[in-house]
Design a protein around this motif. Structure first.
Motif, PDB file in Angstrom:
ATOM      1  N   VAL A  86       0.809  -1.217   0.000  1.00 24.11           N
ATOM      2  CA  VAL A  86       0.000   0.000   0.000  1.00 24.11           C
ATOM      3  C   VAL A  86       0.846   1.272   0.000  1.00 24.11           C
ATOM      4  O   VAL A  86       0.305   2.383  -0.027  1.00 24.11           O
ATOM      5  CB  VAL A  86      -0.963   0.044   1.221  1.00 24.11           C
ATOM      6  N   SER A  87       2.171   1.122   0.034  1.00 24.65           N
ATOM      7  CA  SER A  87       3.046   2.299   0.023  1.00 24.65           C
ATOM      8  C   SER A  87       4.257   1.999  -0.843  1.00 24.65           C
ATOM      9  O   SER A  87       5.116   1.195  -0.474  1.00 24.65           O
ATOM     10  CB  SER A  87       3.491   2.655   1.446  1.00 24.65           C
ATOM     11  N   SER A  88       4.302   2.627  -2.003  1.00 23.49           N
ATOM     12  CA  SER A  88       5.369   2.361  -2.965  1.00 23.49           C
ATOM     13  C   SER A  88       5.950   3.672  -3.482  1.00 23.49           C
ATOM     14  O   SER A  88       5.209   4.567  -3.885  1.00 23.49           O
ATOM     15  CB  SER A  88       4.813   1.545  -4.144  1.00 23.49           C
ATOM     16  N   ARG A  89       7.263   3.782  -3.457  1.00 27.53           N
ATOM     17  CA  ARG A  89       7.913   5.020  -3.887  1.00 27.53           C
ATOM     18  C   ARG A  89       7.604   5.336  -5.353  1.00 27.53           C
ATOM     19  O   ARG A  89       7.567   6.502  -5.753  1.00 27.53           O
ATOM     20  CB  ARG A  89       9.420   4.922  -3.674  1.00 27.53           C
ATOM     21  N   THR A  90       7.404   4.305  -6.170  1.00 30.21           N
ATOM     22  CA  THR A  90       7.089   4.497  -7.587  1.00 30.21           C
ATOM     23  C   THR A  90       5.761   3.831  -7.933  1.00 30.21           C
ATOM     24  O   THR A  90       5.305   2.922  -7.233  1.00 30.21           O
ATOM     25  CB  THR A  90       8.189   3.906  -8.484  1.00 30.21           C
ATOM     26  N   TRP A  91       5.139   4.296  -9.021  1.00 28.49           N
ATOM     27  CA  TRP A  91       3.892   3.690  -9.471  1.00 28.49           C
ATOM     28  C   TRP A  91       4.145   2.258  -9.908  1.00 28.49           C
ATOM     29  O   TRP A  91       5.107   1.965 -10.613  1.00 28.49           O
ATOM     30  CB  TRP A  91       3.312   4.491 -10.628  1.00 28.49           C
ATOM     31  N   ASN A  92       3.269   1.356  -9.470  1.00 25.17           N
ATOM     32  CA  ASN A  92       3.438  -0.068  -9.772  1.00 25.17           C
ATOM     33  C   ASN A  92       2.070  -0.666 -10.077  1.00 25.17           C
ATOM     34  O   ASN A  92       1.249  -0.869  -9.181  1.00 25.17           O
ATOM     35  CB  ASN A  92       4.082  -0.789  -8.586  1.00 25.17           C
ATOM     36  N   ARG A  93       1.824  -0.941 -11.360  1.00 26.57           N
ATOM     37  CA  ARG A  93       0.523  -1.462 -11.792  1.00 26.57           C
ATOM     38  C   ARG A  93       0.151  -2.766 -11.085  1.00 26.57           C
ATOM     39  O   ARG A  93      -1.029  -3.026 -10.805  1.00 26.57           O
ATOM     40  CB  ARG A  93       0.538  -1.691 -13.305  1.00 26.57           C
ATOM     41  N   SER A  94       1.138  -3.594 -10.763  1.00 28.43           N
ATOM     42  CA  SER A  94       0.870  -4.905 -10.178  1.00 28.43           C
ATOM     43  C   SER A  94       0.251  -4.821  -8.780  1.00 28.43           C
ATOM     44  O   SER A  94      -0.295  -5.804  -8.280  1.00 28.43           O
ATOM     45  CB  SER A  94       2.155  -5.733 -10.107  1.00 28.43           C
ATOM     46  N   LEU A  95       0.315  -3.664  -8.153  1.00 24.03           N
ATOM     47  CA  LEU A  95      -0.242  -3.517  -6.805  1.00 24.03           C
ATOM     48  C   LEU A  95      -1.762  -3.390  -6.815  1.00 24.03           C
ATOM     49  O   LEU A  95      -2.415  -3.664  -5.811  1.00 24.03           O
ATOM     50  CB  LEU A  95       0.363  -2.288  -6.113  1.00 24.03           C
ATOM     51  N   TYR A  96      -2.341  -3.012  -7.947  1.00 25.52           N
ATOM     52  CA  TYR A  96      -3.793  -2.874  -8.015  1.00 25.52           C
ATOM     53  C   TYR A  96      -4.465  -4.237  -7.861  1.00 25.52           C
ATOM     54  O   TYR A  96      -4.049  -5.219  -8.466  1.00 25.52           O
ATOM     55  CB  TYR A  96      -4.224  -2.267  -9.351  1.00 25.52           C
ATOM     56  N   THR A  97      -5.525  -4.282  -7.054  1.00 29.77           N
ATOM     57  CA  THR A  97      -6.308  -5.513  -6.924  1.00 29.77           C
ATOM     58  C   THR A  97      -7.594  -5.438  -7.739  1.00 29.77           C
ATOM     59  O   THR A  97      -8.203  -6.450  -8.042  1.00 29.77           O
ATOM     60  CB  THR A  97      -6.653  -5.773  -5.447  1.00 29.77           C
ATOM     61  N   GLY A  98      -8.007  -4.216  -8.075  1.00 33.94           N
ATOM     62  CA  GLY A  98      -9.137  -4.035  -8.974  1.00 33.94           C
ATOM     63  C   GLY A  98     -10.498  -4.139  -8.304  1.00 33.94           C
ATOM     64  O   GLY A  98     -10.668  -4.849  -7.304  1.00 33.94           O
ATOM     65  N   GLY A  99     -11.468  -3.416  -8.864  1.00 35.25           N
ATOM     66  CA  GLY A  99     -12.843  -3.493  -8.385  1.00 35.25           C
ATOM     67  C   GLY A  99     -12.984  -3.120  -6.918  1.00 35.25           C
ATOM     68  O   GLY A  99     -12.208  -2.338  -6.366  1.00 35.25           O
ATOM     69  N   SER A 100     -13.978  -3.726  -6.284  1.00 31.58           N
ATOM     70  CA  SER A 100     -14.253  -3.413  -4.878  1.00 31.58           C
ATOM     71  C   SER A 100     -13.140  -3.879  -3.951  1.00 31.58           C
ATOM     72  O   SER A 100     -13.078  -3.450  -2.787  1.00 31.58           O
ATOM     73  CB  SER A 100     -15.584  -4.047  -4.455  1.00 31.58           C
ATOM     74  N   GLN A 101     -12.233  -4.743  -4.448  1.00 37.83           N
ATOM     75  CA  GLN A 101     -11.113  -5.190  -3.620  1.00 37.83           C
ATOM     76  C   GLN A 101     -10.148  -4.057  -3.298  1.00 37.83           C
ATOM     77  O   GLN A 101      -9.322  -4.165  -2.388  1.00 37.83           O
ATOM     78  CB  GLN A 101     -10.369  -6.328  -4.327  1.00 37.83           C
ATOM     79  N   GLU A 102     -10.246  -2.956  -4.033  1.00 38.20           N
ATOM     80  CA  GLU A 102      -9.403  -1.802  -3.733  1.00 38.20           C
ATOM     81  C   GLU A 102      -9.697  -1.262  -2.327  1.00 38.20           C
ATOM     82  O   GLU A 102      -8.836  -0.639  -1.706  1.00 38.20           O
ATOM     83  CB  GLU A 102      -9.610  -0.697  -4.766  1.00 38.20           C
ATOM     84  N   TYR A 103     -10.909  -1.514  -1.838  1.00 35.64           N
ATOM     85  CA  TYR A 103     -11.246  -1.059  -0.487  1.00 35.64           C
ATOM     86  C   TYR A 103     -10.415  -1.780   0.573  1.00 35.64           C
ATOM     87  O   TYR A 103     -10.136  -1.216   1.641  1.00 35.64           O
ATOM     88  CB  TYR A 103     -12.735  -1.238  -0.203  1.00 35.64           C
ATOM     89  N   ALA A 104     -10.035  -3.012   0.307  1.00 33.21           N
ATOM     90  CA  ALA A 104      -9.194  -3.738   1.267  1.00 33.21           C
ATOM     91  C   ALA A 104      -7.842  -3.048   1.399  1.00 33.21           C
ATOM     92  O   ALA A 104      -7.304  -2.901   2.511  1.00 33.21           O
ATOM     93  CB  ALA A 104      -9.021  -5.191   0.818  1.00 33.21           C
ATOM     94  N   ARG A 105      -7.289  -2.591   0.275  1.00 29.06           N
ATOM     95  CA  ARG A 105      -6.023  -1.864   0.311  1.00 29.06           C
ATOM     96  C   ARG A 105      -6.191  -0.521   1.014  1.00 29.06           C
ATOM     97  O   ARG A 105      -5.331  -0.101   1.810  1.00 29.06           O
ATOM     98  CB  ARG A 105      -5.497  -1.652  -1.107  1.00 29.06           C
ATOM     99  N   LEU A 106      -7.302   0.152   0.724  1.00 29.23           N
ATOM    100  CA  LEU A 106      -7.576   1.436   1.364  1.00 29.23           C
ATOM    101  C   LEU A 106      -7.671   1.276   2.874  1.00 29.23           C
ATOM    102  O   LEU A 106      -7.125   2.094   3.631  1.00 29.23           O
ATOM    103  CB  LEU A 106      -8.875   2.027   0.818  1.00 29.23           C
ATOM    104  N   GLU A 107      -8.340   0.238   3.339  1.00 25.78           N
ATOM    105  CA  GLU A 107      -8.508   0.028   4.776  1.00 25.78           C
ATOM    106  C   GLU A 107      -7.158  -0.195   5.456  1.00 25.78           C
ATOM    107  O   GLU A 107      -6.930   0.288   6.573  1.00 25.78           O
ATOM    108  CB  GLU A 107      -9.428  -1.174   5.026  1.00 25.78           C
ATOM    109  N   ILE A 108      -6.255  -0.924   4.791  1.00 25.53           N
ATOM    110  CA  ILE A 108      -4.923  -1.137   5.359  1.00 25.53           C
ATOM    111  C   ILE A 108      -4.199   0.199   5.483  1.00 25.53           C
ATOM    112  O   ILE A 108      -3.596   0.503   6.520  1.00 25.53           O
ATOM    113  CB  ILE A 108      -4.109  -2.107   4.486  1.00 25.53           C
ATOM    114  N   ALA A 109      -4.255   0.995   4.433  1.00 25.93           N
ATOM    115  CA  ALA A 109      -3.605   2.306   4.459  1.00 25.93           C
ATOM    116  C   ALA A 109      -4.231   3.208   5.508  1.00 25.93           C
ATOM    117  O   ALA A 109      -3.539   3.967   6.192  1.00 25.93           O
ATOM    118  CB  ALA A 109      -3.680   2.956   3.079  1.00 25.93           C
ATOM    119  N   MET A 110      -5.558   3.128   5.673  1.00 38.41           N
ATOM    120  CA  MET A 110      -6.242   3.936   6.676  1.00 38.41           C
ATOM    121  C   MET A 110      -5.778   3.581   8.082  1.00 38.41           C
ATOM    122  O   MET A 110      -5.767   4.448   8.968  1.00 38.41           O
ATOM    123  CB  MET A 110      -7.757   3.762   6.558  1.00 38.41           C
ATOM    124  N   SER A 111      -5.420   2.324   8.299  1.00 28.88           N
ATOM    125  CA  SER A 111      -4.937   1.924   9.625  1.00 28.88           C
ATOM    126  C   SER A 111      -3.586   2.554   9.936  1.00 28.88           C
ATOM    127  O   SER A 111      -3.173   2.635  11.098  1.00 28.88           O
ATOM    128  CB  SER A 111      -4.827   0.391   9.710  1.00 28.88           C
TER     129      SER A 111
END
Length: 296
Positions: free
Chosen positions: A174-199
């Motif tokens: 959830v924290s990358s110095r450069t843009w990395n397409r492979s980190l996207y999970t896509g669709g509503s699963q992006e909320y799981a990444r957002l929740e981790i970052a929110m923590s």
């Protein structure tokens, strides 16, 4: 704990009264996410016979280095000194982060009508097809996922920048110095990444996410007509019309309406999505989408 009070200095060269040391340890344990890889401290009110080797002093130095950007951290917290004040500031922020939760999904989401598009087109002085083109390219024309939450895309490289790269090593997904397409999970699963970052940091996580039908980045909340990113996100959850109104405010504040009027898609794309728009042929996609809707 929203703030700490100490009677005398704590740390290297400090008086290190038992109660003061205990309060500082409790505070540092509340702020562990800011000073990785620090582990939870034992709250016993002591620094030991060799304070220079104490884990508490190491944690204070790390806080001074990471949060205060001190080149030579001294490992000491003076009463109402710079470190003391910043620690209290971060404790208040952390309290806010813990209590914030994403808005509740609306049972019924009001969809945009043709009259909504016409109203906004009149406000901007452009064709309805121009607005529909942006919506089509940004979110494939949908404002919400099937679960009722607004469409989002979480950007790890933005979060890394906004948090001074402090989570790149501990949370690379959830924290990358450069843009990395492979980190996207896509669709509503992006909320799981957002929740981790929110923590880790709620405000910066919300700012690092693009929202709704027009995929406006959270860090653009002010240009979109809101006083805080939390208020912006609430509107994104509320209705498509509020997403559309945010788009209008953003376009006007960025001075982009003239490009929608003249159909200068390259200039609009640069102002809306940044100087890298050509890599994804954003202007070409907008032109094709406009032609599709302008025929209707």
């Amino acid at each position: 704990m929203s703030s700490i009070k100490i009677t005398q200095a704590v740390g290297l060269g400090g008086t290190n009264n038992l109660n003061d040391v205990k309060v500082v340890k409790i505070a540092l344990n509340k702020l562990l996410k800011l000073i990785p890889p620090t582990k939870s401290l034992i709250v016993d009110g002591r620094l030991g016979s060799r304070p220079e080797s104490a884990k508490t002093v190491a944690a204070i130095k790390l806080f001074q280095s990471k949060i205060l950007n001190m080149v030579r951290p001294d490992g000491k917290i003076d009463v109402n000194g710079r470190t003391h004040r910043k620690m209290n500031e971060k404790l208040l922020t952390t309290l806010s982060m813990v209590t914030y939760k994403l808005p509740i999904v609306s049972i019924e989401t009001q969809m945009l009508s043709e009259s909504d598009y016409l109203d906004i087109a009149n406000q901007l002085g452009c064709k309805v097809a121009a607005i529909k083109a942006v919506a089509d390219v940004e979110s494939s024309g949908d404002a919400f996922f099937s679960n009722g939450k607004p469409k989002i895309l979480y950007e790890a490289h933005i979060f890394s920048r906004l948090t001074n790269h402090k989570y790149d090593s501990s949370h690379p997904a959830v924290s990358s110095r450069t843009w990395n397409r492979s980190l996207y999970t896509g669709g509503s699963q992006e909320y799981a990444r957002l929740e981790i970052a929110m923590s880790l940091d709620t405000s910066e996580a919300l700012k690092s996410t693009s929202w709704g039908r027009f995929q406006i980045m959270g860090f653009n909340y002010s240009e979109s007509g809101f006083t805080s990113v939390e208020a912006f996100v609430k509107a994104m959850f509320s209705s498509e019309r509020k997403q559309l109104d945010a788009f209008v405010s953003f376009v006007k504040n960025k001075g982009l309406e003239k490009f929608l009027i003249t159909l200068d898609w390259a200039s609009f794309a640069k102002g809306y999505n940044g100087s890298q728009y050509k890599q994804n042929k954003y202007d070409v996609k907008l032109q094709k989408a406009f032609e599709k809707y302008d025929k209707k």
